[in-house]
Design a protein around this motif. Structure first.
Motif, PDB file in Angstrom:
ATOM      1  N   GLU A 257       0.814  -1.212   0.000  1.00 35.08           N
ATOM      2  CA  GLU A 257       0.000   0.000   0.000  1.00 35.08           C
ATOM      3  C   GLU A 257       0.850   1.265   0.000  1.00 35.08           C
ATOM      4  O   GLU A 257       0.352   2.343  -0.348  1.00 35.08           O
ATOM      5  CB  GLU A 257      -0.922  -0.005   1.222  1.00 35.08           C
ATOM      6  CG  GLU A 257      -1.999  -1.083   1.158  1.00 35.08           C
ATOM      7  CD  GLU A 257      -2.796  -1.172   2.446  1.00 35.08           C
ATOM      8  OE1 GLU A 257      -2.363  -0.538   3.446  1.00 35.08           O
ATOM      9  OE2 GLU A 257      -3.832  -1.863   2.461  1.00 35.08           O
ATOM     10  N   SER A 258       2.130   1.125   0.380  1.00 36.18           N
ATOM     11  CA  SER A 258       3.004   2.297   0.402  1.00 36.18           C
ATOM     12  C   SER A 258       3.567   2.637  -0.970  1.00 36.18           C
ATOM     13  O   SER A 258       4.276   3.643  -1.115  1.00 36.18           O
ATOM     14  CB  SER A 258       4.148   2.077   1.385  1.00 36.18           C
ATOM     15  OG  SER A 258       5.019   1.043   0.914  1.00 36.18           O
ATOM     16  N   ILE A 259       3.313   1.805  -1.963  1.00 33.58           N
ATOM     17  CA  ILE A 259       3.824   2.072  -3.311  1.00 33.58           C
ATOM     18  C   ILE A 259       3.142   3.312  -3.865  1.00 33.58           C
ATOM     19  O   ILE A 259       1.917   3.446  -3.839  1.00 33.58           O
ATOM     20  CB  ILE A 259       3.588   0.861  -4.224  1.00 33.58           C
ATOM     21  CG1 ILE A 259       4.404  -0.343  -3.726  1.00 33.58           C
ATOM     22  CG2 ILE A 259       3.957   1.174  -5.668  1.00 33.58           C
ATOM     23  CD1 ILE A 259       4.164  -1.618  -4.505  1.00 33.58           C
ATOM     24  N   ASP A 260       3.920   4.254  -4.368  1.00 37.49           N
ATOM     25  CA  ASP A 260       3.416   5.512  -4.941  1.00 37.49           C
ATOM     26  C   ASP A 260       3.902   5.605  -6.374  1.00 37.49           C
ATOM     27  O   ASP A 260       5.073   5.898  -6.627  1.00 37.49           O
ATOM     28  CB  ASP A 260       3.909   6.682  -4.107  1.00 37.49           C
ATOM     29  CG  ASP A 260       3.298   8.019  -4.546  1.00 37.49           C
ATOM     30  OD1 ASP A 260       2.627   8.027  -5.595  1.00 37.49           O
ATOM     31  OD2 ASP A 260       3.508   9.022  -3.845  1.00 37.49           O
ATOM     32  N   GLN A 261       3.023   5.352  -7.302  1.00 43.07           N
ATOM     33  CA  GLN A 261       3.417   5.353  -8.703  1.00 43.07           C
ATOM     34  C   GLN A 261       3.843   6.729  -9.191  1.00 43.07           C
ATOM     35  O   GLN A 261       4.756   6.860 -10.013  1.00 43.07           O
ATOM     36  CB  GLN A 261       2.292   4.785  -9.578  1.00 43.07           C
ATOM     37  CG  GLN A 261       1.027   5.617  -9.629  1.00 43.07           C
ATOM     38  CD  GLN A 261       0.083   5.278  -8.488  1.00 43.07           C
ATOM     39  OE1 GLN A 261       0.502   4.679  -7.493  1.00 43.07           O
ATOM     40  NE2 GLN A 261      -1.179   5.669  -8.626  1.00 43.07           N
TER      41      GLN A 261
END
Length: 603
Positions: A257-261
């Motif tokens: 959920e911490s992935i920021d595209q």
């Protein structure tokens, strides 16, 4: 519901059943043990997997982990490593709480079972002994009764006979009384033993056996309860780690959920942005107006038309294949002389290494015996030092024997290594044409050879800058002109020649030599035009033609002119007559000398 009353006559079946119960418990222990091994193996594989994909320090991979997706992947690897640790916990707890405990319990169970059935067999043996005594007294009573009847009848017969003396009658009467008394004694004995047996039998079936069977029943019920408790523990061990495993999985979800595209996209811009402005529009070039134009910088004309690959031709060269591919059949000589040099060297080296290991092992044993002997000398009460002398002598003899064996193989190895040429210095075969008016051109195309270990290596000519143009003549010349004979040889031993490239010879056979040993231990010979191959140099005695070696008086080059079939040879000037290895050649009715490979000489 008691085994003692319900199963009073099933001693053997109870024995089998309790043994089956122990087998079931052992099977369950084996199941849990294999489960722990699987957990350990799974944990190890998970840890190795996590370690495999960890970024290497001070490498380009570390720079990649500034992206959020890579950071999440790194967190996944760490959580996977922790997840593996929980499977190790499962294995450890199952081993300590189930496997080890049940292993101790099953030993106690076996002892208890053995004790109960030993007591049961003892009671069986006692009742069987009482039964045998009863049968014996019964038969004795029966026999004494019959004897008493016969004695009474005999007395009555003697008493009725008027011809029998009074003394005989009295003797018969006394005998009848003795037999009658014996019968009475046997009767009393039989009656006593019978009462005793009935008492023992009642005790056996109503007291001893029920008590023993009751203990066995309680033992079996404890076993059943114990295996049920172990199964509960089995489930609890798994349940205890579920919360921690859940935290590991939650950590993976949180990392995902911490992935920021958008952030990753911005990082890509920062990493690869050049800062240049895009090029503008091209201006229209009007070719209808006569004008002097120069090729623009962005024209593609320079890059077209020049892309044809430069064709390089090299003369064909028949590379010499090592004359072995298959393994020799039959017994192997001790020095591996049946093998080609490189393979023989490897085998000898392997044998030397093995012998050195055995020598070291024996020397370690000798040192240990020597230390023990010193201890015995200092402390005679611990042992007799002289008792070790025989063993020490035996070890020293073994060391000396092994050293002699190693020296023998080292000598063979030194011989092989002395004969083997360096990898880059092995003889090369050239097929380029020599020109009589200019410096000789040497073909530098790679010569394919099969090395002794079965792999192929490429060797190039030392004059790598010189190239010659191959013509169709090479194939025709190679096919029609076999190598000339440079001498003869006599086979000293029979050689089977079962490998590819070799030729079979018989002891005493005479053949033609067409190529000498170049240091690899093989000589090329010919029996007929279509039958040639290699034999070990040590198997033949070579007689070289003296006329085929020495000063080259005339270099013969090969030319091909229209209409010539086959090509003819014409004389030219030899460039290095003093160093040239000349060979005789025959072509129908003609004969002459032909230069050998340049820069090669035979010692």
């Amino acid at each position: 519901m008691s085994w003692g009353t319900e199963l009073w006559d099933q001693f053997d079946n109870l024995e089998k059943h309790t043994q089956w119960g122990i087998d079931i418990l052992e099977k369950y222990i084996k199941f849990v043990k294999e489960r722990t091994e699987i957990e350990l193996s799974y944990a190890k594989q998970l840890r190795n997997l996590s370690k495999k994909y960890q970024p290497k320090k001070n490498s380009k991979e570390e720079e990649e982990y500034r992206y959020t997706a890579c950071k999440a992947f790194l967190s996944t690897l760490n959580e996977t490593n922790d997840y593996a640790g929980q499977h190790e916990v499962i294995s450890e707890n199952m081993t300590s709480q189930i496997t080890a405990e049940l292993a101790r319990y099953i030993q106690e169970l076996k002892q208890e079972r053995k004790s109960h059935f030993h007591e049961g067999r003892k009671a069986q043996q006692h009742i069987e002994t009482c039964w045998k005594q009863l049968e014996s007294s019964k038969r004795r009573f029966e026999r004494d009764c019959k004897e008493a009847d016969r004695a009474q009848q005999y007395f009555e017969k003697m008493d009725a006979d008027i011809n029998v003396t009074k003394a005989d009658v009295e003797k018969a009467r006394q005998q009848a009384q003795i037999r009658h008394q014996m019968a009475e004694d046997s009767k009393a004995d039989y009656s006593s033993i019978l009462q005793k047996f009935n008492h023992e039998q009642r005790e056996y079936y109503h007291s001893h056996i029920p008590s023993i069977f009751q203990k066995i029943q309680e033992m079996e019920e404890r076993r059943i309860v114990r295996i049920g408790e172990s199964m509960k523990t089995y489930a609890e061990v798994d349940r205890q780690v579920i919360p921690i495993i859940g935290k590991c999985l939650d950590g993976i979800v949180k990392a995902a959920e911490s992935i920021d595209q958008k952030n990753d996209s911005q990082l890509v811009i920062e990493a690869y942005k050049s800062g240049f402005e895009p090029p503008g529009d091209f201006e229209f070039e009007d070719y209808t107006q006569p004008m002097k134009r120069t090729v623009s910088d962005n024209s593609l004309s320079n890059s077209r038309g020049d892309g044809k690959a430069e064709l390089k031709f090299g003369g064909k060269s028949k590379g010499k294949l090592w004359p072995f591919i298959k393994k020799n059949k039959g017994a192997t000589p001790e020095d591996f002389s049946n093998l080609p040099p490189e393979q023989r060297r490897k085998k000898l080296q392997q044998k030397v290494d093995e012998l050195n290991k055995e020598i070291q092992k024996e020397m370690d044993q000798r040192d240990a015996i020597t230390k023990m002997k010193d201890v015995y000398l200092k402390n005679p009460q611990m042992g007799d030092p002289a008792s070790l002398d025989h063993k020490l002598t035996e070890v020293n003899q073994n060391i000396e024997k092994l050293r002699l064996e190693a020296q023998k193989f080292e000598a063979w190895l030194a011989e092989v290594e002395g004969r083997l040429p360096a990898r880059g210095d092995q003889a090369r075969r050239q097929s380029g044409m020599y020109d009589g008016q200019t410096a000789p051109a040497v073909n530098n195309c790679a010569q394919d050879r099969e090395s002794p270990d079965g792999s192929y290596t490429e060797e190039q000519s030392q004059e790598s800058e010189v190239k010659v143009l191959a013509t169709d003549f090479d194939d025709e010349f190679d096919d029609e002109e076999p190598l000339p004979a440079i001498g003869t040889c006599k086979a000293l031993y029979t050689f089977d020649g079962q490998n590819e490239g070799t030729i079979s010879v018989t002891e005493g056979e005479t053949l033609y030599v067409i190529e000498e040993d170049k240091g690899d231990g093989w000589t090329r010979i010919r029996r007929s035009e279509d039958e040639e191959g290699y034999v070990p140099t040590s198997y033949v005695e070579v007689y070289l033609d003296k006329n085929a070696k020495g000063l080259c008086h005339g270099f013969l080059k090969v030319v091909k002119e229209p209409g010539d079939s086959p090509p003819r040879r014409s004389p030219a000037v030899c460039l290095s007559p003093q160093a040239c290895l000349a060979r005789t050649w025959t072509d129908g009715s003609r004969a002459g000398l032909e230069c050998g490979p340049q820069n090669l000489s035979l010692e």
